[in-house]
Design a protein around this motif. Structure first.
Motif, mmCIF file in Angstrom:
data_model
loop_
_atom_site.group_PDB
_atom_site.id
_atom_site.type_symbol
_atom_site.label_atom_id
_atom_site.label_comp_id
_atom_site.label_asym_id
_atom_site.label_seq_id
_atom_site.Cartn_x
_atom_site.Cartn_y
_atom_site.Cartn_z
ATOM 1 N N MET A 149 70.513 -63.208 -0.189
ATOM 2 C CA MET A 149 69.119 -63.508 0.110
ATOM 3 C C MET A 149 68.432 -62.304 0.783
ATOM 4 S SD MET A 149 68.678 -66.586 -1.038
ATOM 5 C CE MET A 149 69.817 -66.117 -2.329
ATOM 6 N N SER A 189 63.426 -72.164 -7.527
ATOM 7 C CA SER A 189 64.624 -72.006 -6.708
ATOM 8 C C SER A 189 65.876 -72.511 -7.405
ATOM 9 C CB SER A 189 64.459 -72.718 -5.355
ATOM 10 O OG SER A 189 64.380 -74.122 -5.533
ATOM 11 N N THR A 241 68.376 -69.490 -7.571
ATOM 12 C CA THR A 241 69.282 -69.427 -6.406
ATOM 13 C C THR A 241 70.005 -70.735 -6.133
ATOM 14 O OG1 THR A 241 67.484 -70.045 -4.902
ATOM 15 C CG2 THR A 241 67.845 -67.676 -5.275
ATOM 16 N N THR A 244 67.168 -70.357 -0.261
ATOM 17 C CA THR A 244 66.401 -69.188 0.146
ATOM 18 C C THR A 244 66.961 -68.662 1.453
ATOM 19 O OG1 THR A 244 64.188 -68.251 0.426
ATOM 20 C CG2 THR A 244 64.575 -70.414 1.407
ATOM 21 N N SER A 272 60.618 -64.100 -0.705
ATOM 22 C CA SER A 272 60.926 -65.480 -1.068
ATOM 23 C C SER A 272 59.749 -66.128 -1.795
ATOM 24 C CB SER A 272 61.271 -66.277 0.194
ATOM 25 O OG SER A 272 61.560 -67.615 -0.115
#
Length: 964
Positions: free
Chosen positions: A68, A876, A880, A884, A944
Motif C-alpha cells: 500500500m 478496491s 487490492t 487500502t 488511494s
C-alpha cells in the motif's frame, strides 16, 4: 516515466500509481507497489521491496502481492502489505499479521562482529547501521544487520545460571536455543540443556580515529596501484573502517603463516579456515584463488614425513603492498627485522585482539592438558637469526605487552634454543599464557584464535571445563570454611561430618585440622577434561550445550530487544504478533468552539481514565470466565456487561464478533497476559486523539456517516495487547516444530506460515479470530471510558452528546473472504498487515447503515498532520482485494526519532503552533511519534483516492492526544 529505479530494483509502471516488480525465480506471482513517485523515493530506502517480493513465494498467493502507499519495512511482510492466499491449497501466515519481540535486561552483552560486545541497552545508538553476531543453525557465527531495537519500561525478569556460572536475565517468554530447538524460558527448568557460545570478546570501545595509510604511503608505487586501492575505498584507510579490521586479521595471520612470492600473497591453513580468509579478502575488494592442495615432504629432527598443504593466494600487487605497509614482513621471517605494527598502540583493545588472535591462530599451541584436570600454558615459539635477535625479542615482548594490556597475564619470555640453519645461527624464543584457570579462561573467551576453527572449538570446551571446575572448587572451599567455623564453635567432628553430605569424611578432617594450606582440589569423581569433552555436545565454531543450574525471579527491570536480518534469529525472539491493531472513530455533536479552552482539562481527564503504556492494567479486572467470554463473543460480551449499546455492534466491522473464534486454541499464558490489559492503549503508535473535522470532500457520503465541518470526533487506535502477541508466539513455535520443511522453503522465515489444509492452520485461525474479538472489546472499553470522561467534563450525558460509534476497522489481521479472481469466485485468506479493509458499496460484509455508500475507512496520520475518513472505493475489490492504506507510514525508526527530536520541543511546538495538546507516559513516546517521523499522509490518501481503492470523505485535525 515508465520505469522507476529503486537502487538496483527496476519497477515497471503499469498505470498511474501502480508499479510492478517483475516475476522472477521463486515468485509465484508478480508483486505490485501502489504509490506515487514521491512515496516510492521513501519506500525504496529500506527492505520493503524485497519483502513484498518475498511474499510472492508463499504457496497459494493469487494475482499479486501488494504494498500500500504507506508501506515500509516490517518483518516478513512489509507494513502495508496485502496478499491473498488460496484457502484450500495455499497457507495462512502469522508473518502476514505481525511480529513479536521478547526481551533481555539492559546489561545483556550482545556479541558484535570483530570480537566485540556491547550492552543491549546501548545498541539504540544508530542501530540501523549496526551488525551483530548471529549463530546460524549449524553453530557457525555470522554477522547480520539490526533492523529493530525495542525498549520496554519494566517487565519481570528471571536470572538463568548455568552449571558453568554463565548468567543472563530475560523475560519469561524469551526463547533459548536448546538441543530440542527454541524453547521459551517459561518452559525451561533446572537440569535442561541450552546452547552457549563461550567466546565473549572485548568491550565495544570507540577506537580513536586516525588515518592509518593514505596515498603518500604508496608514493613509490605505480599510480595505477593507488587507483586500485582508492576504487576499493581502501585509501585513505581509517582506523575505524571495517576494511581495516579485516586487514588486521589478515596481517596478523600472514605474519604467522603466510608468504609473498613476487606480487603474489599466500596464506596456509586448513581448508575450513582458508574459506574464512577468502571471505575477508573478498570483503575488502580483491579476488582470492580457490583453495589449493598439494602433498609436501618435510624433515623435522632428522625424521621425514609427507603432509598435505592447503593454501590460498591473491595475485593482486595492490593487496600485497597494502599488507606490507600494514606490517606484514616481506622477506623470510627468520631473517627479517619486523616487530609488531606501531599503530597497534593507538587502537582499542578489541582491535589489538584481532591482530593477536589471528597470529595466535597460526602460531600459538592448542589448549591441551598436562594432567587429567589441568592445562599447559598455550605458548608461542618464534625463530630469528642471531643478527635479528633484538628484533625477535622486541616482537615477542610486544605481543606479551599487548596481552597484558588486555588483562591476560603471560609467563616470562625465554630463549629455549640456539642452533643453526643452513646459513645462520638461530635463536628460538617462547612465552606462554599463564595457565592459572581465571587467566586462561579470559584469554580463551576474549582473544583466542582466529582463522583456526579447530583451536576455537578446543578453546570453547576448555573454557567451559575450567569455569565448571572453578565453581566446583569454590563450592568445596565454602564447605571447608563452614566446617572449620563449626568446629571452632564447639561442634564435634562427627556432627560436622554429618552436616555435609557433598564431601567425604577425610575432606572434613583436613578442613577442621588445618591440613590444607591451599584451595581444595577437585573431588575424585569430578570428570577429567577428556571425559567432559567426550560427553559435551559441540556445534560449529564453538557453541556448546550447557546445563541450567537455576532460574531465579529477580523482579521488574527495563528490558530490551533487537531484530536481526538473518533466518536463524538466534538473538531476537521469533514470536509473531497477531495484534488486530485497528482504529475506531466516535462521533459527538460538539463543535471545536465547545472544546476550545478546555483542551488541557480534557486531555488530563482522558489520561487519568484510560490506562496507557506497556505494562498491565486495564479498565476492568477480568476473571477467567470473562476472558473466555470476550474471546468467544467479542462485542456481544461488552453488550451483556453494560459496556456497549446495540448501535456499537451495528457500526463495527463484523459486528464486533468473529464467529470462527476458538478460545480453546488460545493458550492459558496468552489469556493470563490479556486478563489485566482489557481496556488499555498500550504504547508506541497507539493513541486516543480528540479531533475536529476540518474538511468535507464528499458531502453525500459524509452526511451518511454523520460528519460535518468543525465537528468533534474521537479516534482510538490500539490492538489486542499482550494476548495477541502471545497467540502468535505460541503458533510460531508450533509452525517451527510441525512444518520445518515448509518453513525452510521460504526466502524469509519471518513469513512463517501453516499449510491451509493443516490442522495447525485451522487452530491458528481460530486463535487469531479470538484475539480479534479481544481487540474489539479492548477498544470498546476505551470508548466506554471516553464517553464517561466527556460526560463529566461537559456535564452532559454521553447520549445527549451523541457519542455514537462511526466505525471500527481492523488493521493487522488475516480473514477468510470470497473474492472474484479471473472471473472465478475463490475462497481466500486475505492478509492485511498494516492495511485496512476497504469494501465498496454493495458488499454484504459492510454494515447495513453504510452498505449503500461503502464501508468507512479510518486512516490516522501523525499528531501534527491530521487523519482521514475514506470509504471503500469502487475499484478496491479488483485492485487490492478490498484494501487500502492504514496510516501515513513511518519514515524513520523510533530510535532515530528519539535522536532527532526532543520530546519537550515537539510537545510545546504542537501546543504553541497548532493548539494540539499531547500527554504521554514518557517523553520518549512523544519523540518517537513526532510528526516528522511519518510520510505525508495527504500524499498517501491522494494515491488511494486516485486509484479508486479508498475515496476521500473527510479530513480531521488533532485537538488533544494521549499516548502510552
Amino acid at each position: 516515466m515508465t520505469t522507476f529505479d529503486a537502487d538496483g530494483v527496476t519497477l515497471e509502471r503499469v498505470r498511474e500509481h501502480v508499479w510492478e516488480l517483475p516475476q522472477e525465480d521463486g515468485m509465484t506471482t508478480p508483486a505490485r507497489v501502489l504509490a506515487s513517485e514521491s512515496l516510492l523515493e521513501h519506500i525504496k530506502d529500506d527492505d520493503t521491496l524485497e519483502q513484498i517480493a518475498n511474499v510472492t513465494h508463499l504457496p497459494g498467493v493469487v494475482k499479486h502481492a501488494l504494498c500500500m502507499p504507506d508501506g515500509h519495512q516490517g518483518y516478513g511482510f512489509p507494513v502495508g502489505g496485502v496478499a491473498a492466499m488460496d484457502a484450500e491449497n495455499g497457507c495462512i501466515s502469522p508473518g502476514g499479521v505481525g511480529f513479536d519481540i521478547n526481551c533481555l535486561s539492559g546489561d545483556a552483552e550482545v556479541s558484535l562482529p570483530f570480537g566485540r560486545y556491547r550492552p543491549i541497552r546501548r545498541l539504540d545508538e544508530e542501530f540501523e547501521n549496526r551488525r551483530v553476531s548471529v549463530v546460524a543453525e549449524d553453530g557457525t557465527e555470522v554477522a547480520a544487520d539490526v533492523h529493530l531495537f525495542t525498549e520496554t519500561s519494566r517487565e519481570t525478569v528471571y536470572e538463568v545460571t548455568t552449571a558453568t556460572g554463565d548468567t543472563v536475565e530475560a523475560t519469561s517468554d524469551h526463547p533459548f536455543v536448546t538441543p530440542n530447538g527454541k524453547v521459551e524460558l517459561d518452559n525451561l527448568e533446572e537440569g535442561d540443556m541450552i546452547r552457549l557460545n563461550p567466546f565473549e570478546g572485548l568491550p565495544d570501545e570507540t577506537p580513536p580515529e586516525f588515518t592509518v595509510l593514505d596515498a603518500s604511503d604508496f608514493a613509490d608505487e605505480d599510480p595505477q596501484l593507488v587507483r586500485v586501492l582508492e576504487d576499493r575505498d581502501l585509501l585513505p584507510l581509517k582506523s575505524t573502517d571495517d576494511a581495516f579490521h579485516r586487514l588486521l586479521k589478515l596481517v596478523g595471520y600472514h605474519t604467522g603463516d603466510g608468504s609473498f612470492s613476487g606480487t603474489q600473497t599466500w596464506f596456509y591453513a586448513n581448508p575450513e579456515d582458508l574459506e574464512s580468509i577468502r571471505t575477508d579478502i573478498e570483503s575488502i575488494g580483491f579476488t582470492p584463488s580457490r583453495v589449493y592442495e598439494r602433498d609436501r615432504e618435510h624433515s623435522v629432527g632428522g625424521s621425514e614425513f609427507e603432509a598435505t598443504e592447503y593454501s590460498v593466494r591473491s595475485t593482486s600487487n595492490a593487496f600485497k603492498q597494502l599488507l606490507v605497509r600494514l606490517g606484514a614482513p616481506t622477506s623470510r621471517k627468520v631473517e627479517s627485522a619486523f616487530t609488531t605494527p606501531d599503530y597497534l598502540d593507538r587502537l582499542a583493545d578489541w582491535q589489538k585482539a584481532l591482530y593477536l588472535s589471528a597470529f595466535f591462530g597460526a602460531e600459538m599451541s592448542t589448549p591441551d592438558t598436562v594432567s587429567a584436570k589441568n592445562f599447559y600454558a598455550p605458548s608461542v615459539s618464534h625463530n630469528r637469526i642471531a643478527e635479528r635477535e633484538d628484533a625477535g625479542e622486541a616482537f615477542m615482548r610486544d605481543l606479551m605487552r599487548h596481552l597484558n594490556d588486555i588483562g591476560v597475564r603471560t609467563n616470562a619470555l625465554e630463549i629455549v634454543e640456539r642452533g643453526e640453519n643452513a646459513t645462520h645461527e638461530t635463536v628460538r624464543f617462547r612465552f606462554g599464557v599463564s595457565s592459572e584457570s581465571e587467566n586462561l579462561v579470559r584469554f580463551l573467551t576474549t582473544i583466542g584464535y582466529r582463522y583456526n576453527a579447530e583451536k576455537r572449538r578446543r578453546s570453547a570446551l576448555t573454557a567451559q571445563y575450567l569455569k565448571r571446575k572453578e565453581r566446583h572448587i569454590d563450592a568445596r572451599a565454602r564447605v571447608a570454611a563452614d566446617a572449620r567455623a563449626m568446629a571452632d564453635g564447639g561442634v564435634s567432628p562427627s556432627e560436622v561430618k554429618d552436616a555435609f553430605d557433598s564431601v567425604n569424611d577425610r575432606f572434613i578432617e583436613r578442613s577442621i585440622y588445618g591440613e590444607r594450606a591451599e584451595r581444595p582440589r577437585p573431588a575424585s569423581d569430578f570428570p577429567d577434561f577428556d571425559e567432559y569433552a567426550d560427553r559435551t555436545a559441540l556445534h560449529g565454531d564453538g557453541v556448546v550445550d550447557v546445563e541450567i543450574e537455576s532460574i531465579d525471579k529477580l523482579g521488574t527491570k527495563p528490558v530490551y530487544d533487537i531484530g536481526v536480518d538473518h533466518d536463524a534469529h538466534t538473538f531476537v525472539a521469533n514470536g509473531f504478533v497477531v495484534s488486530n491493531c485497528g482504529v475506531r472513530m466516535v462521533k459527538t455533536n460538539l463543535t471545536y468552539e465547545d472544546v476550545q479552552g478546555r483542551e488541557e482539562e480534557l486531555v488530563d481527564a482522558l489520561f487519568d481514565a484510560v490506562p496507557t503504556g506497556l505494562g498491565g492494567g486495564g479498565v476492568v479486572d477480568s476473571s477467567h470466565s470473562a476472558v473466555e467470554g470476550i474471546l468467544e463473543d467479542g462485542m456481544e460480551w461488552a453488550l451483556r456487561e453494560g459496556y456497549a449499546v446495540p448501535g456499537d455492534l451495528e457500526h463495527c466491522e463484523d459486528e464486533g464478533r468473529r464467529p470462527d473464534a476458538d478460545p480453546s486454541a488460545v493458550s492459558q499464558k496468552a489469556k493470563d497476559r490479556g486478563a489485566n490489559q482489557i481496556g488499555s492503549l498500550g504504547s508506541g503508535n497507539h493513541f486516543l486523539e480528540v479531533q475536529r473535522v476540518t474538511d468535507i470532500f464528499r458531502a453525500d457520503v459524509a452526511d451518511s456517516y454523520g460528519l460535518e465541518e468543525d465537528q468533534i470526533v474521537v479516534l482510538i487506535h490500539c490492538g489486542s495487547r499482550g494476548l495477541g502477541h502471545q497467540v502468535c508466539s505460541d503458533y510460531l513455535r508450533r509452525i517451527e516444530d510441525e512444518h520445518p520443511d515448509f518453513l525452510d522453503s521460504l526466502p524469509d522465515k519471518n513469513l512463517a506460515a501453516a499449510p491451509a489444509d493443516s490442522e495447525l492452520a485451522d487452530e491458528y485461525y481460530g486463535a487469531m479470530c479470538a484475539a480479534i474479538n479481544f481487540a474489539w472489546v479492548n477498544r470498546q472499553l476505551i470508548m466506554h471510558q471516553t464517553r464517561q470522561v466527556f460526560a463529566d467534563v461537559f456535564d452532559t450525558s454521553w447520549e445527549a452528546l451523541e457519542m455514537d460509534l462511526l466505525y471500527d476497522v481492523a488493521h493487522n489481521i488475516a480473514k477468510r473472504e470470497t473474492h472474484t479472481v479471473d472471473g472465478e469466485e475463490r475462497d481466500l485468506y486475505v492478509h492485511r498487515k498494516g492495511a485496512t479493509r476497504a469494501f465498496p458499496a454493495g458488499r454484504e460484509e459492510v454494515p447495513p447503515a453504510y452498505r449503500d455508500v461503502g464501508q468507512p475507512v479510518i486512516i490516522p496520520g501523525s499528531m501534527g498532520a491530521g487523519s482521514y475518513v475514506l470509504r471503500g472505493g469502487a475499484d478496491s475489490l479488483d485492485v487490492t482485494f478490498g484494501s487500502t492504506a492504514h496510516g501515513a507510514g513511518r519514515l524513520m525508526s523510533r530510535t532515530r526519532a528519539k535522536q532527532q527530536f526532543d520530546a519537550a520541543d515537539v510537545q510545546s511546538g504542537l501546543e504553541e503552533h497548532d493548539r494540539i495538546y499531547v500527554k504521554a507516559q514518557s517523553g520518549e513516546t512523544i519523540a518517537e511519534e513526532a510528526p516528522g517521523v511519518y510520510k505525508d499522509v495527504d500524499e498517501v490518501i491522494r494515491v488511494s483516492d486516485d486509484l479508486g481503492i479508498g475515496d476521500k470523505v473527510a479530513r480531521t485535525f488533532p485537538v488533544c492526544n494521549i499516548k502510552g
